[in-house]
Design a protein around this motif. Structure first.
Motif, mmCIF file in Angstrom:
data_model
loop_
_atom_site.group_PDB
_atom_site.id
_atom_site.type_symbol
_atom_site.label_atom_id
_atom_site.label_comp_id
_atom_site.label_asym_id
_atom_site.label_seq_id
_atom_site.Cartn_x
_atom_site.Cartn_y
_atom_site.Cartn_z
ATOM 1 N N GLY A 93 0.732 -1.223 -0.391
ATOM 2 C CA GLY A 93 0.018 -0.005 -0.006
ATOM 3 C C GLY A 93 0.736 1.271 0.230
ATOM 4 N N ALA B 44 -1.919 -4.057 -4.381
ATOM 5 C CA ALA B 44 -2.356 -2.751 -3.713
ATOM 6 C C ALA B 44 -3.009 -1.924 -5.086
ATOM 7 N N THR B 45 -4.107 -1.277 -4.771
ATOM 8 C CA THR B 45 -4.519 -0.206 -5.846
ATOM 9 C C THR B 45 -4.846 1.135 -5.103
ATOM 10 N N LEU C 198 -7.180 4.148 -3.975
ATOM 11 C CA LEU C 198 -8.475 4.431 -3.939
ATOM 12 C C LEU C 198 -8.838 6.025 -3.992
ATOM 13 N N THR D 288 -5.213 3.502 0.139
ATOM 14 C CA THR D 288 -5.016 2.313 -0.745
ATOM 15 C C THR D 288 -5.978 1.128 -0.435
ATOM 16 N N ARG D 289 -6.113 0.262 -1.243
ATOM 17 C CA ARG D 289 -6.792 -0.984 -0.897
ATOM 18 C C ARG D 289 -5.852 -1.926 -1.232
ATOM 19 N N GLU E 34 -4.670 -6.567 -0.954
ATOM 20 C CA GLU E 34 -5.089 -7.856 -0.980
ATOM 21 C C GLU E 34 -3.710 -8.818 -0.772
ATOM 22 N N VAL F 240 -7.533 -9.043 3.255
ATOM 23 C CA VAL F 240 -7.580 -7.717 2.610
ATOM 24 C C VAL F 240 -7.159 -6.517 3.719
ATOM 25 N N THR G 266 -6.943 -1.845 3.973
ATOM 26 C CA THR G 266 -7.063 -0.657 3.587
ATOM 27 C C THR G 266 -6.177 0.338 4.574
ATOM 28 N N THR H 88 -4.178 4.277 4.977
ATOM 29 C CA THR H 88 -4.102 5.504 4.954
ATOM 30 C C THR H 88 -2.582 6.034 4.978
#
Length: 158
Positions: A73, A124-125, A127, A136-137, A139, A150, A152, A154
């Motif tokens: 992330g 990661a992608t 958001l 970011t998100r 997995e 999973v 998330t 910041t």
């Protein structure tokens, strides 16, 4: 290894991958950057005996999973921050100072399955990115594609 991101030259992406590959804690866990692009980042990690959290079942430690998600992330936030600086025409020589501020503000991890496997991929992608914060998100999968966790994240980016 795949690299492509808007605003980065091939040399800059190679330097970013080498930088991420040299972080001592990443090396300790065996995290290797596999993909850095403007839409996705991926790191791989092999299972090792010294990463086991549940020795009775041979399951990867949750801290290793969380770290892999955080690193991935953070790499996505780093690329997004660089791209934002490129679009805002911030001079290249001023960018490292701003990137040095990048850090995790908050991260949530949901563990969905036990960390069983031989090789793992953290991805990661992005958001959202603003002037100060990127979200970011992430997995975490094993080699069979099973979604183990999973998250998330910041990240402070400005």
């Amino acid at each position: 290894m795949t690299t492509q991101a808007e605003g980065f030259s091939k040399t800059e992406l190679t330097l970013a991958m080498n930088f991420l590959d040299q972080i001592p804690f990443n090396k300790l866990l065996g995290l290797k950057p596999k993909l850095l692009s403007d839409t996705r980042c991926e790191f791989s990690m092999n299972m090792r005996d010294d990463l086991v959290g549940n020795w009775l079942q041979g399951i990867l430690h949750g801290g290793a999973i969380s770290t892999a998600l955080d690193v991935t992330g953070g790499a996505m936030a780093l690329i997004a921050t660089w791209q934002r600086m490129h679009k805002n025409e911030i001079p290249k020589e001023d960018r490292p100072k701003q990137l040095a501020k990048l850090g995790t503000i908050d991260m949530r991890v949901d563990f969905l399955h036990p960390g069983k496997g031989k090789e793992f991929i953290a991805s990661a992608t992005l958001l959202r990115i603003g002037n100060k914060v990127a979200v970011t998100r992430m997995e975490f999968h094993n080699e069979e594609g099973l979604l183990i966790a999973v998250g998330t994240g910041t990240y402070l980016c400005g």
